[in-house]
Design an enzyme around this catalytic site. Sequence first.
Site, PDB file in Angstrom:
ATOM      1  N   SER A   1       5.674  -5.613  -1.122  1.00  0.00           N
ATOM      2  CA  SER A   1       5.744  -4.156  -1.547  1.00  0.00           C
ATOM      3  C   SER A   1       6.232  -3.023  -0.356  1.00  0.00           C
ATOM      4  CB  SER A   1       4.217  -3.935  -2.143  1.00  0.00           C
ATOM      5  OG  SER A   1       4.619  -2.586  -2.877  1.00  0.00           O
ATOM      6  N   ALA A   2       5.182  -2.268   0.112  1.00  0.00           N
ATOM      7  CA  ALA A   2       5.540  -1.582   1.303  1.00  0.00           C
ATOM      8  C   ALA A   2       6.040  -2.278   2.451  1.00  0.00           C
ATOM      9  CB  ALA A   2       4.395  -0.611   1.503  1.00  0.00           C
TER      10      ALA A   2
ATOM     11  N   GLU B   1       9.054  -7.305 -10.169  1.00  0.00           N
ATOM     12  CA  GLU B   1       7.914  -7.837  -9.570  1.00  0.00           C
ATOM     13  C   GLU B   1       7.807  -9.470 -10.003  1.00  0.00           C
ATOM     14  OE1 GLU B   1       4.751  -5.698 -11.668  1.00  0.00           O
ATOM     15  OE2 GLU B   1       4.420  -4.223  -9.978  1.00  0.00           O
TER      16      GLU B   1
ATOM     17  N   GLY C   1       0.919  -1.270  -0.023  1.00  0.00           N
ATOM     18  CA  GLY C   1      -0.074  -0.019  -0.091  1.00  0.00           C
ATOM     19  C   GLY C   1       1.122   1.265  -0.037  1.00  0.00           C
TER      20      GLY C   1
ATOM     21  N   HIS D   1       8.855  -3.255  -6.921  1.00  0.00           N
ATOM     22  CA  HIS D   1       8.206  -3.045  -8.182  1.00  0.00           C
ATOM     23  C   HIS D   1       9.383  -2.464  -9.094  1.00  0.00           C
ATOM     24  CE1 HIS D   1       3.995  -3.715  -6.684  1.00  0.00           C
ATOM     25  NE2 HIS D   1       4.662  -2.895  -5.623  1.00  0.00           N
TER      26      HIS D   1
END
Lengths: 233, 233
Positions: free
Chosen positions: B122-123, B194, B90, B159
Site C-alpha cells: 500500500s503506502a 488488491e 497507512g 488498492h
Amino acid sequence: MKKIIIASTSTVHGSDYLSYILPTLATFFKEVSTILFIPYARPSGISYDDYTIKAKKAFEKINIKVKGIHEYNNPKDAVLKAEAIFTGGGNTFELVNQLYKQDIINSLQEAVNGGTPYLGTSAGSNICGVTMMNTNDMPIVYPPSFTTLGFIPFNINAHYLDPNPDSTHMGETRETRIKEYHVFNTTPVLGLREGSWLEVINKDIVLRGDYTARLFKANESPREIPSNSKVIV
Amino acid sequence: MKKIIIASTSTVHGSDYLSYILPTLATFFKEVSTILFIPYARPSGISYDDYTIKAKKAFEKINIKVKGIHEYNNPKDAVLKAEAIFTGGGNTFELVNQLYKQDIINSLQEAVNGGTPYLGTSAGSNICGVTMMNTNDMPIVYPPSFTTLGFIPFNINAHYLDPNPDSTHMGETRETRIKEYHVFNTTPVLGLREGSWLEVINKDIVLRGDYTARLFKANESPREIPSNSKVIV
C-alpha cells in the site's frame, strides 16, 4: 458582512449541474448581475473556457451572467471588483496551486470577508476551510502550501460518504481518514454529504439541505449536526 | 541486483495481515533472518511500536525477526545495514514526510538499488514509484516534496478500484482521477488491484496474483496487463 454558500457537490445524482441548489442561489444572488467564476480546479482536466461555459449555462436559468477569471488580465483586480464569486469543483490540489500561482489568496480573503457573496462547490468549498487537508482528491500537482482561505474556523470534507458495511475493499473509510488527520492536527472537520450545504452569514454558519452533517473533533466522538441548525465547533 | 515486492495491499478481505502473500514472502526472504520495518505510515494513527508488533506477528510465522527503524539511534545506518526492508501501509503523506524528515531517501535508494530485498504494501508500495501523486490517501500532513524512491519507472495506484456502475455518489472514479493526473504529468501509472503485486528482479517487473492490472499512460487508452506477464511501460 460575510455571505457564503459552501456546498458539498455541484450536482446530485440524476440531475443537471447545480439544479438542486438553483432556487437557493436565485435568492442568495438576487442583487447580482454578473458572477466571477474561478475554473482552476478543472474537473476531468477540462479547459477554463469549457468549464466556464458549463457554469454560464446553469446561471443563465436564473438570469445571472458568468465571466471566467482567466478572461481578465489582472486576476487580483477581477476578484476585488467582482459583484460575486463562484469557485467550481474539480481537483483541490490544482485549484490551490493556481490560487497561489495567481497570487489571489489575499484578494479572495479581502473580497469575501468584506462582503462579496461567495459560492463554493466541492473543491471550491474545501478552500473555505482552514486547510485543504481533508480533500478526497488525488495529489496530481504539488501546491506551495495546504493552507486555504479560512472563511470558516474548521475544514470541509466534501462528498462525505458513510462507511459501506458490505464493502470488501480494504481502502480506509472516510471516517478512518479523518480520524488519522486528528492524530496530527486539531482543526475540526465537517463531513458534508452530497445535497447539503452551509449558509454562512457573518459568524453564523447554518447547515442546509436534507441531510445531517458529521462533525469530527480531535479526541471526541464524531457527532451528527441536524439540518437547519447552527454549526458550532 | 534489485529485488523488490510491491503489493497493492497488506491484507485481503477476510484474512489475516499479510497471510495471502506469506508463502511468496517465505521464498522471497529465504536468506533473511531479520527485516527492518518502517512503520512511519501509521495506519489509523497507531504508534510505531504497535505497528511493529503487528509486522512481527506476521513474520514470525515464517521464522523471520522484525525490528522497527525507530528502535535504532541512526535510521540511515539502520537502512544501509539492513538484511531486508519492509515498509508498511497507512498514510502516504505522513510516510513520505518522515522519509524526508529522517533523511533516509538516499539511504533507501542506495540499499535497495544495491540489492537489499524490499517489500512494500500500500503506502509502502506507492513510494516505490517516481512520485506519490497517485496515492488515494488524505493529505493530513504537508511533506516537503511528492518525489519518492523511483525504484520503478512509473507510479503505483494501490488498492485500484474499478468504477461501480451502481454508484449514485458523485465523487470521481479512480480512473477519472488518474486521467486528471495525466493532464498535468507524463509518468505512467499502474492501477494494482488488491491481491496483486509486482515482483521486481533488477529491470524485470512482473505482475503476480490473481488479477490483471490497469496501465494508464498520457494520451493513450488504459490497458489491462495480464497476471504473470512483464509490465513494460
